[in-house]
Structure formats: C-alpha cells, structure tokens
Design a protein around this motif. Structure first.
Motif, PDB file in Angstrom:
ATOM      1  N   VAL A 128       0.846  -1.192   0.000  1.00  0.00           N
ATOM      2  CA  VAL A 128       0.000   0.000   0.000  1.00  0.00           C
ATOM      3  C   VAL A 128       0.881   1.243   0.000  1.00  0.00           C
ATOM      4  O   VAL A 128       1.772   1.377   0.842  1.00  0.00           O
ATOM      5  CB  VAL A 128      -0.936   0.004   1.230  1.00  0.00           C
ATOM      6  CG1 VAL A 128      -1.762   1.299   1.247  1.00  0.00           C
ATOM      7  CG2 VAL A 128      -1.849  -1.206   1.219  1.00  0.00           C
ATOM      8  N   ASP A 129       0.625   2.145  -0.949  1.00  0.00           N
ATOM      9  CA  ASP A 129       1.417   3.374  -1.046  1.00  0.00           C
ATOM     10  C   ASP A 129       0.942   4.413  -0.039  1.00  0.00           C
ATOM     11  O   ASP A 129      -0.260   4.513   0.259  1.00  0.00           O
ATOM     12  CB  ASP A 129       1.311   3.955  -2.451  1.00  0.00           C
ATOM     13  CG  ASP A 129       1.977   3.088  -3.500  1.00  0.00           C
ATOM     14  OD1 ASP A 129       2.827   2.257  -3.117  1.00  0.00           O
ATOM     15  OD2 ASP A 129       1.633   3.228  -4.692  1.00  0.00           O
ATOM     16  N   GLY A 130       1.870   5.184   0.441  1.00  0.00           N
ATOM     17  CA  GLY A 130       1.517   6.247   1.378  1.00  0.00           C
ATOM     18  C   GLY A 130       2.748   7.012   1.819  1.00  0.00           C
ATOM     19  O   GLY A 130       3.788   6.999   1.149  1.00  0.00           O
ATOM     20  N   VAL A 131       2.633   7.684   2.954  1.00  0.00           N
ATOM     21  CA  VAL A 131       3.713   8.505   3.496  1.00  0.00           C
ATOM     22  C   VAL A 131       3.960   8.108   4.943  1.00  0.00           C
ATOM     23  O   VAL A 131       3.016   8.028   5.738  1.00  0.00           O
ATOM     24  CB  VAL A 131       3.359  10.007   3.425  1.00  0.00           C
ATOM     25  CG1 VAL A 131       4.453  10.837   4.090  1.00  0.00           C
ATOM     26  CG2 VAL A 131       3.169  10.446   1.979  1.00  0.00           C
ATOM     27  N   ARG A 132       5.217   7.843   5.242  1.00  0.00           N
ATOM     28  CA  ARG A 132       5.603   7.572   6.625  1.00  0.00           C
ATOM     29  C   ARG A 132       6.164   8.860   7.221  1.00  0.00           C
ATOM     30  O   ARG A 132       7.107   9.449   6.687  1.00  0.00           O
ATOM     31  CB  ARG A 132       6.656   6.468   6.689  1.00  0.00           C
ATOM     32  CG  ARG A 132       7.026   6.093   8.136  1.00  0.00           C
ATOM     33  CD  ARG A 132       8.166   5.105   8.155  1.00  0.00           C
ATOM     34  NE  ARG A 132       9.375   5.684   7.608  1.00  0.00           N
ATOM     35  CZ  ARG A 132      10.249   5.015   6.856  1.00  0.00           C
ATOM     36  NH1 ARG A 132      10.024   3.757   6.546  1.00  0.00           N
ATOM     37  NH2 ARG A 132      11.341   5.613   6.402  1.00  0.00           N
TER      38      ARG A 132
END
Length: 724
Positions: A128-132
C-alpha cells in the motif's frame, strides 16, 4: 486519562495501543477507528468488494468493530459514512511495522536523517502506497500529523512515540504535494504552535509555513557529464565565484510576480554568468527562511529550498542548468544558529531539543537567534545529515559554511560573565569543533569531489587543513584578513597610501597558511559601508580607476576569487535586498568598462595557468618589488606548476604615471600585456604603453634580467612571458 480519552482529546502518544486492530480475546479482534463526524463504518477487503464487518459510530466519531481474527484480511479498507458522503481509506493503525521501521536505523548514519525521518513516500510491506512520518520530539506528551488530508484535525492521526524519542506514523493513500504540519503537546499536555517538519523537503511561505510531501525521485537529472568530468582538483583549477542573492539580482517584469523563479534564473542568471566567464555561482542561503530581510541567514527549514522562487524540483532544475553550462554551484549553509519563529525548531517540543538550554551558550546576542547544541548526538546528526543532503539530493558542488567563528568560540560577541568556559577553562567550543570535523570528514568521504568553504574571520589554526593533520577539514577558507586590509588600503587617498603599504603586502606572510578564497562579499556593500565604487577616493574618473586597479590586483594575488553581484559593473549604491541591481548603469561607459574588465579578468585568470594553478603553493608566487611604498607600486610574478608559464603583475596605486620603469624578471623573453586596467575600452586613460617588450640582460631587483615599460596611473598590468 485513559487511552480512549487521550485519543478523543488528540493527546495520545501510544495510539497503536488503542486504534486499529486490538486483541479482544483469543479469537476476536476489536478494530477501533476515529473519524470525526462519522455516522457508520464498514471494514472492506483490499479491493473494496467484500464487506468484512460494520458498526455505527458514536457522537464523537469513535467506532469499535468486533471481528473474528480469521475474517480480518490485511490490508483492509475502511469506509466511513458521514454527512458529506462516503470516504474510503486504509486504516493507518494496521501498519505498525511500517511506522516503526523509520527509527530502527535512523541513528546509524548521518544521512539516515533525511532517508528515514520527515515525510517519506513508500509502499508498505503489504503493497500500500503512502507517506511515513517521523519527527523527533523526545519530551512531547503527544504529537499528531495534521494536514488537508484530515482537515487539520489533531484527533485523526495521532503518532506513536518510540523509545528513541521519535513520533511515527504511516498514513496510506497520501502522495507528493500533500501539505502537513505537526501538532505538538509539551510534557505538561499544553498544545504548542503547530510545527513545520524539521526534515521537510518543501515548505510553504507565510502565513501557513506548511511542509509539503515531496518526491525526490521524480526529477530527472541531465548533468551526468558534469558529475563525471575529470581534472577536478579544485586547488589547481580556476575558481571565480559570483555571489548572488536570488531575490534581488533581477526582478521580473510581471507585476504579479515578486521574484524571478528558479526556472527564469536558470535561463537569465546562468546565461549571464557564463557570458561573464565565472566558474561558479554561490547563492546566499536557499534553505527555507521566514524573513526576507535575513537574506536567508535565519533559516527554519534546513532541508527545503525556499519556495519563494519555486518548488524543490525547480531548484534542482536550476542546479542542473548550471552544470549543463559548465558552472559549479555553491550554496551558503548556516549550521550556527536559527531563529525563534514558533513554527520552527526553537523549543520544539516545549524543551530545547535543538538549542543549548543555557542562554550563555544557546542564544546569539548579535543575531537574536538560537544556537544549536553541538554536543547532542541528535543535533549533530541533523546538521551533518543536512550537509550531505544538499550534495546528495541537489547535486550542489560546494557549501560555504556561514559564521564559523561564532561556532568555534564560546565567548564570541560576549562580555566577561556572559559565556561559559570549556572543561579546560578556555573559550574554544570543543563540541562545535568536533561537529565541523565530523561534517567535513563525512562530506569528503561520501563526495570526494565536493568542496567545503569556511567563512572564518579569526586566525584559528588549520581551518582548511585535513582532520587527519589536526585541522577542521575544510577545503577552503575565506581570506578575511586580505579583504579587510586591502579594502582599508584602497579606500585611502592615494597621497597617504605610501604610509600603509604594508596593508597590501602583509597578506603574503600568511597566504599559504590556509587554502584561501579572496572574498568581496555581500557583507562589504551593506549597512552603510557603501558600494565598491563608493569606497574609492577621488573624483569620478579616479574612483573607477582605483576600482579597476584593485580588481586587477585581486586577480593577480594568490587565492580563488569571489565577488558579490553588482560589483562587477560598479554598482553605484550599496546593495538593497528589496531592489534589483542597477542594470541601467551598463548604458554608462564607465560602468560598462568595469563590466568588460571583469569579464576579461575572468577569462585571463582561467586561460593562464600561472594565475591559478599554484594559488595555494609557495612556488607559485615571487615578489619582484614589495618595498616601493614611496610610489605605491607593487610588482610580483605568478608561475604554474611546471614553471613553464610566468605572469608579471605590476600595480600602481597612485594617479601618477611612470615612464620607462624597470622591473627585474626571473625569465628572459618577450613580455606581452594581457591585462591593462587603464585601457580605453575599460574607461581608462589609455596611457601610452607598448603591448610587448623584450627583456634585457640588465640586472635589476636582484635578478639577472629586466624589462622596461611605462606604468599607467591607477592601474594594474599583467604581462605574460613568451620565450624568444
């Protein structure tokens, strides 16, 4: 206050202990979700086609859904129904491992600060793509990430506090361009001003000062040839630096546009610098800063190129275009201090995370700013990592480190009783010294062709000597002594210069103690000091003649060259950061003459190896006559490494011309004039002068051979020896 109450109050430091999947019993999970205004919630399969479970939310937007462990398939989607409609997203609190991964190795290497902290675009372990997000706030009681994606609500995305003092969270579905900040509560639970990301890669201007998620991999570089070039020993290469304040070099014609953009500068400024034959552009600090009047020297976002001129990709484009045109890029870097703006680093979590606690070490009286705590490991990593970042992500060729002296001395600009001695009772800041050594070691280890330059105004030993030899490890140091002495001399009426002759000759006593750059920087043409032209004595003609002679002397003297913008065409008034340079002056012949001279000096300096190859080695310089104070005349030679090329430099700092003056020369041959600052094209008097003279076997100045030549008034001559 229990966990549920903390979550509802936006003050939870352990959200993974309550939100997301929680064990209810051996076979059942309770998924806790908080979405303000939510009416009902459904858990869906990853593709959204299968309903796994559902429940209603209470009036606070909190929903607890029980589900059999074998029925919950990861990663699951959440579908929230509220008065605005249906919203689908992956629950951030199912990605606990992806959130924690940020801090596993963050302290192992300085570059990990920008590879792991801040806002990192990535795919989770479940695809799953996202921002950490990861932010260091060791004494905060709670931190939430807020932004447009959650309507700036501190309840929706509380971050998990780790043992290392970082707060972390992976938020799926976010992409480059998202605006965000951190809502921080101090140790007592009081909410502070919302903070920009200390490691944010892009940042908005006033009033939001929001950080912006940025993808460093998106820009496609085209500077491979530049990076792969050979013969990159900077000490033996010409270095003529054009120091620029990007906001006032030129202003755009469009009234709705306050500044030229990075893209416009990449066309106009780069083309100008190439035409003028400079080798490097040095830009005043580009790290994000809130106050225009600081010129960038009060930075808040060290990792973000200022958005005044465009986004981070646009700054990369500017650097890229410089490199494609054969021009190196130097940025001013400010690790000494930072301002107190509430969205910045000062008392970041309610305590002094980045600055010294004691104001006798942590407050700078000259600039009303905070001083970094150079002894803290986390601060040291932050600063060293930032230096590496600009070489890594923006391909800069060099950093010029601002205000090094203020870092080295604990009593810098302080009176007795206002500073704390070190462990030995002296005034050296051992922590700052150690930091600078580490920074230089890491930069040169990881980027062997990089350059670091120190602005250091004292006689601190070994600034540009290797760390292995006990030095600070910088590649170069600004020669502030030469600058002060030579300007003090040239500002005097020629009638009195004979009494101050040593101000010009003294620099050669220490010329090889460091690898020097000769700077005429922005600091010399502001705050009532006047422009370079205004410093010169005499009537209009003499002012220009003095300036031409001085520039000729500067290019003859050992050391790399730096000149602030506008000086190259004799800006008539001192620099004002709110106005563009007086380009209209180029329509005046005298200003145009200085402009042409400076271009020719750059070309001659680069073309003749004798003028640059041994800038930092004793064998490259020889006095011919340093004692003629009565006539304010100086003469010396420059040679290259093979002793094949020789340039004779003669400087006359009075308006009195001299006919048939004899100068000893160390080589016999024909001496051809390559620079005469008195030429008519430069605005000079065109005093009669042979462009080529042959040496004679007449002993002079303790040399077997000599030449005889006229010397124009207020002028510098350069003559290259060509064998007969």
């Amino acid at each position: 206050m229990d966990l549920q109450q903390q979550v509802l109050a936006g003050k939870c430091a352990q959200p993974f202990s309550f939100l997301g999947p929680q064990n209810k019993d051996a076979s059942t999970l309770t998924v806790n979700l908080l979405f303000p205004t939510a009416q009902s919630v459904r858990l869906l399969s990853k593709n959204g086609k299968k309903v796994l479970a559902k429940a209603d939310a209470n009036e606070s937007g909190l929903c607890s859904i029980d589900i059999k462990k074998q029925s919950l398939v990861f990663p699951y989607l959440v579908e929230v129904t509220n008065p605005q409609g249906k919203h689908r997203f992956f629950d951030p609190y199912q990605f606990i491992d992806d959130a924690y991964h940020a801090v596993h190795f963050i302290d192992h290497a300085p570059e990990n600060i920008y590879r792991q902290a801040g806002a990192q675009l990535l795919s989770s372990s479940q695809g799953v793509d996202g921002v950490r997000f990861a932010v260091f706030a060791p004494n905060a009681s709670a931190v939430s990430v807020i932004g447009d994606f959650n309507a700036w609500n501190i309840q929706q995305h509380p971050m998990q506090k780790t043992d290392l003092g970082y707060f972390v969270l992976f938020v799926p579905g976010l992409a480059a361009g998202e605006k965000y900040k951190f809502a921080v509560h101090d140790a007592h639970g009081h909410r502070l001003a919302d903070k920009s990301d200390p490691v944010g890669f892009q940042q908005e201007q006033y009033p939001s000062h929001s950080s912006v998620v940025y993808d460093h991999e998106a820009y496609q570089w085209h500077d491979d040839k530049w990076l792969a070039r050979k013969n990159r020993n900077p000490y033996r290469q010409p270095m003529s630096i054009y120091e620029v304040h990007l906001g006032s070099w030129k202003r755009p014609n469009a009234p709705e546009q306050r500044y030229m953009s990075y893209h416009q500068l990449a066309d106009d400024l780069v083309d100008y610098v190439k035409q003028m034959a400079y080798t490097h552009i040095e830009v005043l600090p580009v790290s994000e800063f809130p106050f225009d009047g600081s010129w960038g020297y009060q930075p808040v976002g060290l990792f973000a190129p200022t958005s005044r001129f465009g986004d981070a990709d646009s700054f990369k484009y500017f650097v890229d275009q410089c490199h494609q045109q054969g021009i190196g890029v130097i940025i001013d870097w400010v690790p000494a201090h930072f301002p107190e703006d509430p969205h910045g680093l000062a008392r970041f979590d309610g305590t002094c995370v980045y600055e010294y606690e004691d104001p006798r070490k942590g407050w700078h009286p000259d600039w009303n700013s905070c001083i970094y705590d150079f002894g803290k490991d986390t601060v040291r990593q932050f600063l060293v990592g930032n230096a590496l970042y600009w070489f890594d992500k923006f391909h800069v060729d060099a950093i010029r480190v601002d205000a090094v002296a203020s870092m080295l001395y604990l009593d810098y600009s302080r009176e007795d009783g206002e500073w704390i001695p070190n462990i030995d009772g002296s005034n050296h800041n051992y922590e700052a010294i150690s930091l600078l050594k580490w920074m230089n070691t890491e930069v040169y280890k990881q980027y062997p062709h990089a350059i670091t330059i120190a602005e250091e105004s004292t006689s601190f030993a070994g600034v540009s000597r290797p760390v292995s030899d006990g030095g600070l490890g910088f590649g170069f140091k600004w020669n502030m002594g030469w600058m002060h002495d030579s300007l003090s001399y040239i500002e005097k009426d020629p009638a009195y210069r004979k009494y101050h002759h040593g101000e010009l000759t003294f620099s050669m006593v220490y010329a090889y103690d460091e690898n020097f750059v000769l700077p005429i920087s922005h600091d010399e043409v502001v705050h009532g000091k006047g422009s370079m032209l205004q410093k010169m004595p005499g009537d209009e003609w003499q002012k220009f003649a003095n300036l031409r002679a001085y520039y000729g002397f500067m290019f003859g003297h050992p050391g790399k060259k730096l000149q602030f913008m506008g000086n190259e065409f004799a800006q008539p008034i001192e620099w004002n950061h709110d106005q563009e340079l007086r380009w209209d002056m180029l329509s005046h012949p005298m200003h145009a003459g200085i402009h042409q001279l400076y271009r020719d000096l750059n070309k001659v300096y680069q073309h003749f190896t004798a003028l640059h190859e041994l800038d930092h080695e004793h064998g490259g310089f020889r006095w011919i006559d340093l004692h003629n104070s009565e006539q304010s005349l100086l003469s010396f030679t420059r040679t290259d490494s093979d002793n094949n090329q020789l340039v004779l430099v003669i400087c006359n700092f009075t308006p009195v011309p001299h006919d048939n003056m004899r100068f000893g020369v160390p080589k016999s041959g024909s001496y051809r004039v390559i620079i005469n600052t008195d030429e008519q094209d430069y605005g000079g008097s065109a005093y009669a002068l042979k462009t080529q003279v042959r040496s004679e076997a007449i002993a002079w100045h303790d040399l077997d051979d000599s030449i005889c030549t006229n010397v124009p008034p207020l002028a510098t001559l350069m003559l290259v020896c060509e064998q007969i």
